[in-house]
Design a protein around this motif. Structure first.
Motif, mmCIF file in Angstrom:
data_model
loop_
_atom_site.group_PDB
_atom_site.id
_atom_site.type_symbol
_atom_site.label_atom_id
_atom_site.label_comp_id
_atom_site.label_asym_id
_atom_site.label_seq_id
_atom_site.Cartn_x
_atom_site.Cartn_y
_atom_site.Cartn_z
ATOM 1 N N ASN A 118 60.805 52.834 46.274
ATOM 2 C CA ASN A 118 61.452 53.863 47.101
ATOM 3 C C ASN A 118 60.589 54.285 48.281
ATOM 4 N N ASN A 119 59.282 54.080 48.184
ATOM 5 C CA ASN A 119 58.351 54.458 49.248
ATOM 6 C C ASN A 119 57.866 53.260 50.061
ATOM 7 N N ALA A 120 58.544 52.132 49.930
ATOM 8 C CA ALA A 120 58.079 50.883 50.545
ATOM 9 C C ALA A 120 57.942 50.943 52.065
ATOM 10 N N LEU A 121 58.636 51.843 52.724
ATOM 11 C CA LEU A 121 58.559 51.926 54.182
ATOM 12 C C LEU A 121 57.486 52.887 54.668
ATOM 13 N N GLN A 122 56.766 53.502 53.756
ATOM 14 C CA GLN A 122 55.720 54.462 54.128
ATOM 15 C C GLN A 122 54.434 53.720 54.505
ATOM 16 N N PRO A 123 53.611 54.335 55.385
ATOM 17 C CA PRO A 123 52.367 53.679 55.822
ATOM 18 C C PRO A 123 51.441 53.343 54.649
ATOM 19 N N GLY A 124 50.993 52.101 54.610
ATOM 20 C CA GLY A 124 50.015 51.679 53.611
ATOM 21 C C GLY A 124 50.597 51.148 52.316
ATOM 22 N N TYR A 125 51.908 51.130 52.169
ATOM 23 C CA TYR A 125 52.518 50.682 50.909
ATOM 24 C C TYR A 125 52.107 49.250 50.553
ATOM 25 N N ALA A 126 52.248 48.326 51.503
ATOM 26 C CA ALA A 126 51.919 46.925 51.216
ATOM 27 C C ALA A 126 50.443 46.764 50.857
ATOM 28 N N THR A 127 49.578 47.491 51.556
ATOM 29 C CA THR A 127 48.146 47.444 51.240
ATOM 30 C C THR A 127 47.901 48.007 49.846
ATOM 31 N N ALA A 128 48.573 49.094 49.503
ATOM 32 C CA ALA A 128 48.408 49.697 48.176
ATOM 33 C C ALA A 128 48.853 48.738 47.078
ATOM 34 N N GLN A 129 49.903 47.972 47.325
ATOM 35 C CA GLN A 129 50.354 46.971 46.346
ATOM 36 C C GLN A 129 49.242 45.950 46.080
ATOM 37 N N VAL A 130 48.620 45.465 47.149
ATOM 38 C CA VAL A 130 47.528 44.498 47.004
ATOM 39 C C VAL A 130 46.350 45.151 46.277
ATOM 40 N N LEU A 131 46.015 46.383 46.648
ATOM 41 C CA LEU A 131 44.914 47.086 45.987
ATOM 42 C C LEU A 131 45.184 47.263 44.496
ATOM 43 N N ALA A 132 46.428 47.544 44.129
ATOM 44 C CA ALA A 132 46.778 47.700 42.713
ATOM 45 C C ALA A 132 46.557 46.389 41.953
ATOM 46 N N GLN A 133 46.982 45.266 42.552
ATOM 47 C CA GLN A 133 46.768 43.959 41.919
ATOM 48 C C GLN A 133 45.278 43.656 41.784
ATOM 49 N N GLU A 134 44.512 43.947 42.823
ATOM 50 C CA GLU A 134 43.072 43.701 42.784
ATOM 51 C C GLU A 134 42.379 44.582 41.751
ATOM 52 N N THR A 135 42.866 45.795 41.576
ATOM 53 C CA THR A 135 42.306 46.699 40.568
ATOM 54 C C THR A 135 42.472 46.117 39.174
ATOM 55 N N VAL A 136 43.676 45.591 38.894
ATOM 56 C CA VAL A 136 43.925 44.959 37.587
ATOM 57 C C VAL A 136 42.932 43.826 37.364
ATOM 58 N N LEU A 137 42.790 42.956 38.337
ATOM 59 C CA LEU A 137 41.899 41.794 38.191
ATOM 60 C C LEU A 137 40.431 42.204 38.081
ATOM 61 N N HIS A 138 40.014 43.129 38.928
ATOM 62 C CA HIS A 138 38.609 43.532 38.965
ATOM 63 C C HIS A 138 38.149 44.140 37.638
ATOM 64 N N PHE A 139 38.950 45.030 37.085
ATOM 65 C CA PHE A 139 38.522 45.729 35.874
ATOM 66 C C PHE A 139 38.885 44.990 34.588
ATOM 67 N N ALA A 140 39.711 43.938 34.684
ATOM 68 C CA ALA A 140 40.060 43.163 33.489
ATOM 69 C C ALA A 140 38.834 42.540 32.850
ATOM 70 N N ALA A 141 37.856 42.183 33.661
ATOM 71 C CA ALA A 141 36.661 41.508 33.150
ATOM 72 C C ALA A 141 35.786 42.421 32.299
ATOM 73 N N VAL A 142 35.880 43.727 32.485
ATOM 74 C CA VAL A 142 34.985 44.632 31.755
ATOM 75 C C VAL A 142 35.707 45.623 30.837
ATOM 76 N N ARG A 143 37.006 45.750 31.010
ATOM 77 C CA ARG A 143 37.736 46.721 30.180
ATOM 78 C C ARG A 143 37.633 46.331 28.704
ATOM 79 N N GLY A 144 37.199 47.266 27.892
ATOM 80 C CA GLY A 144 37.110 47.035 26.461
ATOM 81 C C GLY A 144 35.898 46.254 26.016
ATOM 82 N N THR A 145 34.867 46.124 26.872
ATOM 83 C CA THR A 145 33.663 45.364 26.501
ATOM 84 C C THR A 145 32.503 46.286 26.153
ATOM 85 N N ASN A 146 32.806 47.503 25.777
ATOM 86 C CA ASN A 146 31.815 48.491 25.352
ATOM 87 C C ASN A 146 30.864 48.926 26.463
ATOM 88 N N VAL A 147 31.351 48.945 27.715
ATOM 89 C CA VAL A 147 30.553 49.494 28.803
ATOM 90 C C VAL A 147 31.129 50.840 29.248
#
Length: 178
Positions: free
Chosen positions: A11-40
């Motif tokens: 619903n907010n796809a036309l707002q400034p930064g939406y497409a960048t935020a989508q990419v950032l969300a995907q990168e967040t998943v990938l970046h933290f997947a390597a350490v999530r749940g590894t007792n750090v």
């Protein structure tokens, strides 16, 4: 309005930064997947954030994108894995990491944070206290920061944890629908 907070939904796809935020969300998943749940200390209740920055040698542009990324996590303070001055607030950690590395933000400035910023973080983002100074000027006469979030605060024990417990491919598929 220097800090604009929006829910990352189509619903907010036309707002400034939406497409960048989508990419950032995907990168967040990938970046933290390597350490999530590894007792750090980064488990399913740990909120994560990503901030779009101008590329540098240490923060290169993402493939196909014109920006690099500074990450933050609610369990990671500016000095490392501890509950230091900016611990428990992923958006503070991402901005502090960018500031400590003297990174310029994209124009428009865009951040993705899994949980909507709490009132304390909103005040801090706008330059109003919080112990450690915000390294950027998003105050009344400063730049605009577009903050995009996935889950309502403080939904740590429900939607955020359920999301983090999904396999990585399912997390990425969910983000694609935001």
């Amino acid at each position: 309005m220097p800090v604009i907070v929006r829910h990352l939904t189509p619903n907010n796809a036309l707002q400034p930064g939406y497409a960048t935020a989508q990419v950032l969300a995907q990168e967040t998943v990938l970046h933290f997947a390597a350490v999530r749940g590894t007792n750090v200390g980064i488990g399913p209740a740990s909120c994560c954030a990503a901030l779009a920055v101008q590329p540098t040698h240490q923060f290169p542009a993402l493939p196909g994108q014109g920006f690099g990324v500074a990450f933050g996590n609610s369990q990671v303070a500016a000095g490392g894995l501890d509950q230091g001055p900016v611990g428990n607030h992923a958006e503070r950690c991402a901005l502090t990491a960018a500031g400590n590395n003297h990174l310029a933000l994209t124009n428009p400035a865009v951040m993705f944070v899994e949980l909507a910023p709490c009132n304390g973080c909103l005040n801090w983002l706008e330059g109003n206290g919080g112990g450690v100074a915000n390294p950027y000027d998003f105050g009344p006469h400063g730049d605009t920061l577009n903050v995009w979030y996935a889950f309502d605060y403080p939904d740590v024990n429900q939607a955020l944890q359920a999301f983090h417990l999904l396999p990585i491919d399912q997390q990425q598929a969910a983000v694609a629908l935001w």
